[in-house]
Design a protein around this motif. Sequence first.
Motif, short mmCIF file in Angstrom:
data_model
loop_
_atom_site.label_atom_id
_atom_site.label_comp_id
_atom_site.label_asym_id
_atom_site.label_seq_id
_atom_site.Cartn_x
_atom_site.Cartn_y
_atom_site.Cartn_z
N GLY A 93 5.37 -12.40 7.42
CA GLY A 93 4.64 -12.46 8.68
C GLY A 93 4.82 -13.77 9.43
N GLU A 94 5.19 -14.84 8.71
CA GLU A 94 5.44 -16.13 9.35
C GLU A 94 6.59 -16.04 10.37
OE1 GLU A 94 6.21 -19.17 6.39
OE2 GLU A 94 4.59 -18.39 5.13
N LEU A 95 7.46 -15.06 10.20
CA LEU A 95 8.63 -14.94 11.06
C LEU A 95 8.46 -13.89 12.15
CD1 LEU A 95 11.46 -15.25 8.39
CD2 LEU A 95 10.51 -17.02 9.88
N ARG A 96 7.23 -13.41 12.33
CA ARG A 96 6.97 -12.42 13.38
C ARG A 96 7.41 -13.00 14.72
NH1 ARG A 96 3.46 -7.60 13.04
NH2 ARG A 96 3.70 -6.70 15.09
N GLY A 97 8.07 -12.20 15.54
CA GLY A 97 8.60 -12.67 16.81
C GLY A 97 10.08 -13.01 16.71
N HIS A 98 10.61 -13.04 15.50
CA HIS A 98 12.04 -13.29 15.27
C HIS A 98 12.69 -12.01 14.75
CE1 HIS A 98 11.88 -17.67 15.65
NE2 HIS A 98 10.71 -17.60 15.04
N VAL A 99 13.99 -11.92 14.92
CA VAL A 99 14.76 -10.87 14.27
C VAL A 99 15.08 -11.41 12.87
CG1 VAL A 99 16.90 -9.55 14.28
CG2 VAL A 99 15.74 -10.08 16.44
N VAL A 100 14.77 -10.60 11.85
CA VAL A 100 14.91 -11.06 10.47
C VAL A 100 15.79 -10.10 9.68
CG1 VAL A 100 13.69 -11.69 8.35
CG2 VAL A 100 12.58 -12.03 10.57
N GLU A 145 27.60 -16.77 6.24
CA GLU A 145 28.25 -17.04 7.52
C GLU A 145 27.43 -16.49 8.68
OE1 GLU A 145 30.51 -18.22 10.56
OE2 GLU A 145 30.57 -18.95 8.52
N THR A 146 26.84 -15.34 8.51
CA THR A 146 25.99 -14.75 9.55
C THR A 146 24.78 -15.64 9.81
OG1 THR A 146 26.73 -12.52 8.99
CG2 THR A 146 24.63 -12.71 10.16
N ALA A 147 24.19 -16.17 8.76
CA ALA A 147 23.04 -17.08 8.92
C ALA A 147 23.45 -18.32 9.70
CB ALA A 147 22.49 -17.47 7.55
N ARG A 148 24.58 -18.88 9.36
CA ARG A 148 25.04 -20.10 10.06
C ARG A 148 25.39 -19.82 11.52
NH1 ARG A 148 28.64 -21.66 4.97
NH2 ARG A 148 27.08 -22.83 3.83
N ARG A 149 26.06 -18.70 11.74
CA ARG A 149 26.55 -18.38 13.09
C ARG A 149 25.44 -17.88 14.01
NH1 ARG A 149 28.89 -13.59 14.83
NH2 ARG A 149 28.89 -12.81 12.70
N ARG A 164 16.80 -14.92 11.68
CA ARG A 164 16.29 -15.53 10.47
C ARG A 164 16.72 -14.66 9.30
NH1 ARG A 164 16.24 -18.72 13.76
NH2 ARG A 164 14.51 -19.85 14.64
N ILE A 165 17.09 -15.30 8.20
CA ILE A 165 17.51 -14.54 7.01
C ILE A 165 16.58 -14.89 5.86
CG2 ILE A 165 19.34 -14.16 5.32
CD1 ILE A 165 21.28 -14.08 7.52
N VAL A 166 16.13 -13.83 5.19
CA VAL A 166 15.29 -13.99 4.00
C VAL A 166 16.02 -13.28 2.87
CG1 VAL A 166 13.09 -13.40 2.92
CG2 VAL A 166 13.16 -14.05 5.34
N GLY A 167 16.32 -14.04 1.83
CA GLY A 167 16.91 -13.44 0.64
C GLY A 167 15.79 -13.08 -0.33
N VAL A 168 15.94 -11.97 -1.00
CA VAL A 168 14.99 -11.59 -2.05
C VAL A 168 15.80 -11.43 -3.33
CG1 VAL A 168 13.30 -9.89 -2.84
CG2 VAL A 168 13.47 -10.42 -0.41
N ASP A 169 15.69 -12.43 -4.20
CA ASP A 169 16.40 -12.40 -5.48
C ASP A 169 15.56 -11.60 -6.46
OD1 ASP A 169 18.09 -13.05 -7.66
OD2 ASP A 169 16.72 -14.69 -8.19
N VAL A 181 20.56 -20.76 4.52
CA VAL A 181 19.68 -19.62 4.26
C VAL A 181 18.40 -20.19 3.69
CG1 VAL A 181 19.41 -17.42 3.08
CG2 VAL A 181 21.68 -18.14 3.78
N PRO A 182 17.46 -20.52 4.57
CA PRO A 182 16.30 -21.31 4.13
C PRO A 182 15.33 -20.60 3.21
CG PRO A 182 16.10 -20.71 6.44
CD PRO A 182 17.44 -20.27 5.99
N VAL A 183 15.18 -19.30 3.29
CA VAL A 183 14.17 -18.63 2.49
C VAL A 183 14.83 -17.73 1.45
CG1 VAL A 183 12.18 -17.07 2.51
CG2 VAL A 183 12.54 -18.66 4.41
#
Length: 191
Positions: A70-77, A98-102, A109-114, A136-138
């Motif tokens: 929810g912290e990223l609401r308003g962004h495309v994630v 590369e997509t995250a950087r570009r 915003r990119i969120v990885g779920v390991d 990829v910050p999260v």
Amino acid sequence: MNTVDPPASAGPSRRWRYPALLLVAAAVMALSAVLARGLARGPAEPAVPADRPAPKLSGTTLDGARFTLGELRGHVVLVNVWASWCESCREEFPLVVETARRLGPRGLRIVGVDTRDTREAARLFLRESGVTDASVPVQLFDPDGRLALELGVLGVPETFLVGRDGRIVDRVLGPVTQRWIDRAVLPRLTP
């Protein structure tokens, strides 16, 4: 020691073995055909509808910080579910990074779920993939698969595109492709 042969009625008759084997073989072939058809779907062809609210997805990152989607609401994630033991995840990860950087400067915003992994294996995987906190910050840590279940993940890798309104607008089963990013992600970003 005296052995006694079992009565004739104790086991299947030989005449039934051959038809039974044929039946099992036919069932295996039918199941294989169904699985092959399902696996033949392209990565941008979701098996289940994508248009639904994204789950709250809250937890701890690999670095120990608290995070809620929810912290990223308003962004495309882009939510990418992965694991260090997944070969397809290893193959797609350079494109995700590369997509995250570009596209980060354009608002993605990119969120990885390991999922179903250990912190040590996940951190090693990220280092080997060239991932830094800036790219990829999260990276949510999901050792028991709870977050993946909340998303409705069918396997890894799997990627969800969450619109600015917090709804899942697209979904990829399997590795993402540049074609999918161009078709599904780019039009949702600011120019």
